[in-house]
Scaffold this active site. Sequence first.
Site, PDB file in Angstrom:
ATOM      1  N   GLU B  91       0.831  -1.205   0.000  1.00 55.28           N
ATOM      2  CA  GLU B  91       0.000   0.000   0.000  1.00 55.28           C
ATOM      3  C   GLU B  91       0.865   1.254   0.000  1.00 55.28           C
ATOM      4  O   GLU B  91       1.907   1.297   0.650  1.00 55.28           O
ATOM      5  CB  GLU B  91      -0.907   0.012   1.237  1.00 55.28           C
ATOM      6  CG  GLU B  91      -2.041  -0.994   1.129  1.00 55.28           C
ATOM      7  CD  GLU B  91      -3.051  -0.874   2.260  1.00 55.28           C
ATOM      8  OE1 GLU B  91      -4.224  -1.147   2.015  1.00 55.28           O
ATOM      9  OE2 GLU B  91      -2.659  -0.518   3.390  1.00 55.28           O
ATOM     10  N   CYS B 104       3.307   8.555   0.678  1.00 54.36           N
ATOM     11  CA  CYS B 104       3.760   7.776   1.828  1.00 54.36           C
ATOM     12  C   CYS B 104       4.025   6.361   1.322  1.00 54.36           C
ATOM     13  O   CYS B 104       3.094   5.656   0.927  1.00 54.36           O
ATOM     14  CB  CYS B 104       2.651   7.801   2.886  1.00 54.36           C
ATOM     15  SG  CYS B 104       3.014   6.868   4.347  1.00 54.36           S
ATOM     16  N   CYS B 111       4.893  -5.844   9.079  1.00 58.12           N
ATOM     17  CA  CYS B 111       5.921  -5.242   9.927  1.00 58.12           C
ATOM     18  C   CYS B 111       6.236  -6.198  11.066  1.00 58.12           C
ATOM     19  O   CYS B 111       5.373  -6.944  11.513  1.00 58.12           O
ATOM     20  CB  CYS B 111       5.419  -3.914  10.489  1.00 58.12           C
ATOM     21  SG  CYS B 111       6.682  -3.010  11.416  1.00 58.12           S
ATOM     22  N   CYS B 115       4.151  -2.770  17.341  1.00 60.84           N
ATOM     23  CA  CYS B 115       3.672  -1.650  18.166  1.00 60.84           C
ATOM     24  C   CYS B 115       2.189  -1.839  18.493  1.00 60.84           C
ATOM     25  O   CYS B 115       1.402  -2.228  17.632  1.00 60.84           O
ATOM     26  CB  CYS B 115       3.892  -0.320  17.447  1.00 60.84           C
ATOM     27  SG  CYS B 115       5.627   0.032  17.164  1.00 60.84           S
ATOM     28  N   CYS B 118      -0.612   0.043  16.225  1.00 63.67           N
ATOM     29  CA  CYS B 118      -0.477   0.082  14.766  1.00 63.67           C
ATOM     30  C   CYS B 118      -1.183  -1.096  14.100  1.00 63.67           C
ATOM     31  O   CYS B 118      -1.030  -2.241  14.502  1.00 63.67           O
ATOM     32  CB  CYS B 118       1.003   0.083  14.388  1.00 63.67           C
ATOM     33  SG  CYS B 118       1.272   0.136  12.617  1.00 63.67           S
ATOM     34  N   CYS B 329      -2.307   7.565   9.360  1.00 64.74           N
ATOM     35  CA  CYS B 329      -1.158   7.052  10.100  1.00 64.74           C
ATOM     36  C   CYS B 329      -1.522   5.847  10.970  1.00 64.74           C
ATOM     37  O   CYS B 329      -2.443   5.906  11.776  1.00 64.74           O
ATOM     38  CB  CYS B 329      -0.614   8.172  10.976  1.00 64.74           C
ATOM     39  SG  CYS B 329       0.863   7.704  11.866  1.00 64.74           S
TER      40      CYS B 329
END
Lengths: 223, 345
Positions: B91, B104, B111, B115, B118, B329
């Site tokens: 993405e 972005c 990942c 976190c 996220c 974000c």
Amino acid sequence: MDYNIDGLAPVVITNKIEITERVFIYQFKRAFNFEAGQVIGISVFDNTDEKMPRMYSIASGNNDELVSILFNVKETGWLTPLLAKKEVGDTIYITAPSGNFLDNNESAFWIATGTGIAPFHSMLQSGSSGQKTLIHGARKLDSFYFEDSFLNVNHLSYIRCCSQEEGNSIYFGRLTQYLKEYNNLPHDQKYYLCGVPEMVVEVRDILIDKGVPYQQIVAEIYF
Amino acid sequence: MKQELLGKTLKELQEIVGELGLPKFTAKQIADWLYKKDIQSIDEMSNLSKKARQLLNEQFEIGYVAPVKVQTSVDGTKKYLYPTATDKFIEAAYIPDKDRATLCVSSQIGCKMGCLFCMTAKQGFQGQLSTGQIINQIKSLPEFEKLTNIVYMGMGEPFDNIEGVMKSTEILTSDYGFGWSPKRITVSTIGIIPAMRTFLANSKCHLAISLHTPFDEERKEIMPIQNVYPISEIIDELRSYEFTQHRRVSFEYIMFKGINDSSKHVKELARLLNGLNCRINLIRFHPIPGTPLEGTSIEKMEQFRDQLISKGIMTTIRKSRGEDIFAACGLLSTKELLKKQEGDH
């Protein structure tokens, strides 16, 4: 230890043990102090120009003469296929120990899959105190690394979850399923998680869903 | 399977033409075609000899991959979905804003960093992006010509793919590549110190650090990386470098209600960042499923910003963009797509 400008120092492999197919313990003489649960960077190069060292939890006790590192060979990774070719007497490069994934010496849950067991083995070998519950997940029965060390320890309740093979006194199913079925998880103890990111994130979600405050969850990720 | 030429640095192209027995200058010609022009096939590289094109065609392809899906937000943000050869998805979020247009980009599929706040973390890790896959997000963007800025803030931890990130920023900023000023590029990291050193020593692009709380214990609770690279050590490392308008360091700070939004945090931030030429971007938290965290109110964020400014720290509140299409974000994730695909097979 004399670390070079890239923070790497040479060590000579003294023992190489293949504990199951493509899973190795490498040992070398300990010339530094560390706290159980800490990691060191490992490389087959003496510099970081091309490749960064990968971080591995130390698996041995902090008073042992030899430092042990547990790793499985990831064929798509850059390091472990090269590392697996090293033999006793060969040199590899390590960084200074670092990290804060440290035992609280109180009652706690240790939750690990695969080679994520390494820091807990280090904690146990370093004289961890407090009542611990270790929940260890693996796909195959031969993948409960260091299981002999964890069996029959007075202050440790050792639970093995095997997702692909059935075994005596072993929960048949995924570790995450075991946790989902586990009633009355204490909310006032720390939960230490170590393993691949998918496991860490999934277990953390289960614990939070079962009312464990996220502040009680300490996660170590592999990257 | 043919290799992609897109994403090759000039040095790598020189190695390729050397191996093919072609003149050295051919590498620069290929780079021109890849990064300065708009072609779809090696055959269109008209200043290369027929033999050169034939040799290249035998082993290589350009490597452009068009997006397969785009979602458009009410605020004009667009989320593009690029497929990979391994049936995964990447993405990238295009964010137009007055005279700026920022892309972005992602550096990994999924990942590893885990976190707590996220969405990308929830899909785990499916793989590194090649340099070509990073560059492709930019070059194959329909709005490529409008782009003014690139931020490495999409899926993944850029410094966990330092090789791909360094090569892609080299291509973006080199004369042989896109020729962009490094001031137009920001790489964001959670703070993997060894890779950060490499970046700071070899790149002039801006750096952003995911800070989120100045307190070690609190950061450990929401960001597992803190166990390996504590924020205090990251800041100490940054003090060895000079930051100016030419190369900025900024800190990303997602605000969580009752967690990291107190006066105590303002004081500790001021202490931690004392003497460092930097800025803080406050970011509204976009809740994800099952999260125990809540976002701080905008009024409280404004107070927090004003308190930091009064301590001499340049602080801004970042506009939230693309929330309705999950492009904001911390919301990027292709987990559902992967699941659906697994179900289809």
